[in-house]
Enzyme design. Structure first.
Site, mmCIF file in Angstrom:
data_model
loop_
_atom_site.group_PDB
_atom_site.id
_atom_site.type_symbol
_atom_site.label_atom_id
_atom_site.label_comp_id
_atom_site.label_asym_id
_atom_site.label_seq_id
_atom_site.Cartn_x
_atom_site.Cartn_y
_atom_site.Cartn_z
ATOM 1 C CG ASP A 154 -1.818 -1.244 1.251
ATOM 2 O OD1 ASP A 154 -2.150 -1.772 0.177
ATOM 3 O OD2 ASP A 154 -2.145 -1.705 2.364
ATOM 4 N N GLY A 179 -4.461 -4.664 -3.693
ATOM 5 C CA GLY A 179 -5.490 -3.667 -3.971
ATOM 6 C C GLY A 179 -4.751 -2.410 -4.373
ATOM 7 C CG HIS A 180 -2.036 -2.377 -6.904
ATOM 8 N ND1 HIS A 180 -1.109 -2.911 -7.756
ATOM 9 C CD2 HIS A 180 -1.731 -2.881 -5.685
ATOM 10 C CE1 HIS A 180 -0.284 -3.702 -7.087
ATOM 11 N NE2 HIS A 180 -0.655 -3.716 -5.825
ATOM 12 C CE LYS A 188 2.426 -2.625 -4.217
ATOM 13 N NZ LYS A 188 2.072 -2.130 -2.871
ATOM 14 C CD GLN A 234 0.949 -8.972 -2.337
ATOM 15 O OE1 GLN A 234 1.623 -9.615 -3.111
ATOM 16 N NE2 GLN A 234 -0.315 -8.701 -2.574
HETATM 17 P P1 GDP Z 1 -0.799 0.120 -3.490
HETATM 18 O O1 GDP Z 1 -1.328 -1.157 -2.954
HETATM 19 O O2 GDP Z 1 0.673 0.279 -3.280
HETATM 20 O O3 GDP Z 1 -1.179 0.374 -4.924
HETATM 21 O O4 GDP Z 1 -1.486 1.282 -2.631
HETATM 22 P P2 GDP Z 1 -3.064 1.389 -2.244
HETATM 23 O O5 GDP Z 1 -3.803 1.846 -3.435
HETATM 24 O O6 GDP Z 1 -3.538 0.154 -1.567
HETATM 25 O O7 GDP Z 1 -3.002 2.483 -1.109
HETATM 26 C C1 GDP Z 1 -2.451 3.736 -1.328
HETATM 27 C C2 GDP Z 1 -3.529 4.795 -1.044
HETATM 28 O O8 GDP Z 1 -2.912 6.070 -0.966
HETATM 29 C C3 GDP Z 1 -4.559 4.901 -2.155
HETATM 30 O O9 GDP Z 1 -5.774 5.280 -1.595
HETATM 31 C C4 GDP Z 1 -3.985 6.021 -3.031
HETATM 32 O O10 GDP Z 1 -4.981 6.688 -3.784
HETATM 33 C C5 GDP Z 1 -3.388 6.919 -1.992
HETATM 34 N N1 GDP Z 1 -2.226 7.702 -2.406
HETATM 35 C C6 GDP Z 1 -1.231 7.400 -3.273
HETATM 36 N N2 GDP Z 1 -0.304 8.367 -3.285
HETATM 37 C C7 GDP Z 1 -0.720 9.311 -2.406
HETATM 38 C C8 GDP Z 1 -0.184 10.557 -1.957
HETATM 39 O O11 GDP Z 1 0.882 11.018 -2.364
HETATM 40 N N3 GDP Z 1 -0.917 11.245 -1.017
HETATM 41 C C9 GDP Z 1 -2.093 10.781 -0.538
HETATM 42 N N4 GDP Z 1 -2.721 11.515 0.369
HETATM 43 N N5 GDP Z 1 -2.615 9.600 -0.910
HETATM 44 C C10 GDP Z 1 -1.932 8.875 -1.842
HETATM 45 P P1 IMO Z 2 -0.860 -4.377 -2.083
HETATM 46 O O1 IMO Z 2 -0.403 -4.951 -3.410
HETATM 47 C C1 IMO Z 2 -0.829 -4.723 2.269
HETATM 48 C C2 IMO Z 2 -0.747 -8.802 3.926
HETATM 49 C C3 IMO Z 2 -1.931 -9.312 4.685
HETATM 50 C C4 IMO Z 2 -1.287 -10.321 5.618
HETATM 51 C C5 IMO Z 2 -0.193 -10.912 4.759
HETATM 52 C C6 IMO Z 2 -0.583 -12.207 4.083
HETATM 53 O O2 IMO Z 2 -2.166 -3.680 -2.143
HETATM 54 O O3 IMO Z 2 0.243 -3.568 -1.499
HETATM 55 P P2 IMO Z 2 -2.143 -12.923 2.079
HETATM 56 O O4 IMO Z 2 -3.591 -12.710 1.853
HETATM 57 O O5 IMO Z 2 -1.259 -12.355 1.005
HETATM 58 O O6 IMO Z 2 -1.782 -14.342 2.381
HETATM 59 O O7 IMO Z 2 -1.819 -12.097 3.430
HETATM 60 O O8 IMO Z 2 0.114 -9.932 3.776
HETATM 61 N N1 IMO Z 2 -1.012 -8.295 2.551
HETATM 62 C C7 IMO Z 2 -0.991 -7.003 2.204
HETATM 63 N N2 IMO Z 2 -0.811 -5.896 2.931
HETATM 64 N N3 IMO Z 2 -0.974 -4.613 0.935
HETATM 65 C C8 IMO Z 2 -1.109 -5.721 0.167
HETATM 66 O O9 IMO Z 2 -1.110 -5.684 -1.178
HETATM 67 C C9 IMO Z 2 -1.174 -6.991 0.803
HETATM 68 N N4 IMO Z 2 -1.340 -8.250 0.367
HETATM 69 C C10 IMO Z 2 -1.226 -9.044 1.440
HETATM 70 O O10 IMO Z 2 -2.591 -8.283 5.376
HETATM 71 O O11 IMO Z 2 -0.640 -9.674 6.698
HETATM 72 MG MG MG Z 3 -2.877 -1.829 -1.732
#
Ligand code: GDP
Ligand code: IMO
Ligand code: MG
Length: 436
Positions: free
Chosen positions: A12, A39-40, A15, A228
């Site tokens: 998170d 979850g991207h 990416k 991840q």
């Molecule tokens: P990922 O799994 O690495 O793709 O990240 P996620 O989408 O799960 O979580 C990142 C969250 O931060 C999302 O809600 C993005 O829209 C948000 N986000 C990304 N870059 C920024 C930033 O520079 N500032 C803020 N406030 N939110 C951001």
């Molecule tokens: P993105 O790509 C954050 C965490 C879970 C748990 C561990 C194992 O959005 O960054 P799993 O279901 O993979 O066997 O869970 O890894 N986890 C993540 N945490 N972002 C993710 O993906 C994750 N995918 C798995 O919370 O601790």
């Molecule tokens: Mg994510």
């Protein structure tokens, strides 16, 4: 050329946002590991997209590839495709014939085993990821190509399903009928459902290694989109509180069948603080007002499960470890806007363990739990109009001090700094594909 983006922390990091941004220069965007545990989020033209299986880069017209290192839940994949089509995005998608398939019994076992594990539970996403990779390594998995061969699929299911039912009932003591899991262990029903999925995805199934290498031979640029983060990597992460795949740059090669020397750039995506979904130690965790600030301003709720994320200060020993394991050629710092209003802004520059200073994280989780962060404090920043920030010099001087300290410690140039979720809330200093 090939550019890989990898999470530098615990997932998170942003990416999805940068897969979308860099896909402007890429012709092919490839996921190489993980599944719908990811979850991207992409915010494009005021619209928010949350992608789980499908590479985030496809929102810009490139070809999306789900590589052999991924695990695929075909029902979820088809739903995700339908959801995108309803919103006017019709991605050109290829799925590796060698990728493994998440089966209904994998989802059941994921939950049952998490419940049984006690302190060893990782707080998984419950998507069946770990059990699917276990079957892959155990040489009893179902691969995407098996969905196109009904007889082979049936033969596999007739062997595997009773062993899974015995595991759930005899080892974990859970009756599948009484708990509503019977359908997941009904060979006929599973076979019928998955043969139908095979028919739906048949046109997309390819030898992904041959496909991606051919595109590269033709001069196309490829973005490898990690899921991840490095500390969730099965080999290099916080075992056992992690995921079951190689989230680091090596996974981009083995998870696609593209030779390591074709991966020219590795960009570490890192958040300006730390977030975590799941269990286990977290030395810089904040369970106070500062933590509430990060959760509320950063909207730190899981993209996949909706869980409130745990948060903490930026942990340099963790990111130094990530920089070494991946050899980042560049990095991206996200969410510095979220730190606005905090004073001081702290960075864990090292740990102290039994009177010794550690610059990098230990492998032993009992030790990690006992690590005391050594903090370096920075003066905060406030009252910033982030929408008016266009260049690096528009960032307040105190925030620049923070950014420059991190950049020096990470040891890789910050190619971009992100100041909000949207595409335009980004300061680009260098494009890894070499675009001006
Ligand atoms: P990922 O799994 O690495 O793709 O990240 P996620 O989408 O799960 O979580 C990142 C969250 O931060 C999302 O809600 C993005 O829209 C948000 N986000 C990304 N870059 C920024 C930033 O520079 N500032 C803020 N406030 N939110 C951001
Ligand atoms: P993105 O790509 C954050 C965490 C879970 C748990 C561990 C194992 O959005 O960054 P799993 O279901 O993979 O066997 O869970 O890894 N986890 C993540 N945490 N972002 C993710 O993906 C994750 N995918 C798995 O919370 O601790
Ligand atoms: Mg994510």
């Amino acid at each position: 050329m090939g550019v890989t983006i990898v999470g530098a922390q615990l997932g998170d990091e942003g990416k999805g946002k940068f897969a979308d941004i860099y896909s402007e220069s890429a012709d092919v965007i490839v996921r190489f590991q993980g599944g719908n545990n990811a979850g991207h989020t992409v915010v494009a033209n005021g619209e928010e997209f949350k992608l789980h299986h499908i590479p985030s880069g496809v929102l810009r017209d490139g070809t999306g590839v789900i590589g052999n290192g991924c695990v695929v839940d075909p029902g979820v994949l088809l739903e995700e495709l339908d959801g995108l089509r309803e919103r006017g995005v019709d991605p050109d998608l290829r799925v590796a014939e060698r990728a493994h398939v998440i089966m209904p019994y994998h989802r059941v076992i994921d939950g049952v085993e998490e419940d049984a594990k006690g302190d060893m539970a990782a707080g998984t996403t419950g998507r069946g990821i770990g059990p699917t990779y276990e079957d892959k390594v155990g040489r009893r998995g179902v691969r995407v190509l098996d969905l196109l061969k009904p007889d082979t699929l049936r033969e596999k299911l007739e062997y595997v399903v009773p062993t899974k039912q015995a595991l759930v009932e005899d080892v974990f003591g859970i009756d599948v009928e009484d708990n509503g899991y019977a359908d997941a262990f009904d060979v006929d029903a599973v076979h019928e459902e998955y043969v139908e999925y095979g028919e739906h995805i048949a046109d997309t199934v390819v030898d992904a290694s041959a496909y991606i290498n051919r595109r590269m031979d033709e001069g196309d640029d490829v973005l490898f989109e990690g899921a991840q983060g490095t500390s969730l990597d099965i080999d290099h992460g916080i075992y056992p509180y992690l995921t079951s795949s190689n989230t680091t740059v090596g996974g981009a090669s083995t998870g696609t069948g593209v030779g390591a020397t074709r991966l020219s750039e590795t960009v570490g995506i890192m958040k300006a603080y730390l977030s975590r979904v799941g269990t286990g130690p977290l030395p810089t965790e904040l369970e106070d007002d500062v933590g509430d600030h990060l959760v509320e301003v950063g909207e730190e709720y899981g993209t996949t499960t909706g869980r409130r994320r745990r948060v903490g200060w930026f942990d340099l020993p963790m990111v130094r470890h990530a920089a070494r394991v991946n050899d980042f050629t560049g990095a991206v710092l996200t969410s510095i806007d979220v730190l606005e209003g905090l004073d001081p802004v702290r960075v864990c520059e090292a740990y102290e363990l039994d009177g010794e200073r550690l610059e990098s994280m230990p492998a032993d989780m009992d030790e990690w739990a006992r690590c005391e962060p050594v903090y370096r404090d920075f003066d905060g920043w406030d009252d910033v109009d982030w929408d008016a920030v266009g260049t690096y010099d528009d960032i307040p001087p105190n925030a620049r001090d923070y950014v420059e300290y991190l950049e020096e410690q990470v040891g890789a140039p910050f190619y971009a700094i992100s100041v909000g979720p949207a595409r335009e809330q980004t300061i680009i200093r260098e494009d890894p594909f070499g675009q001006p």
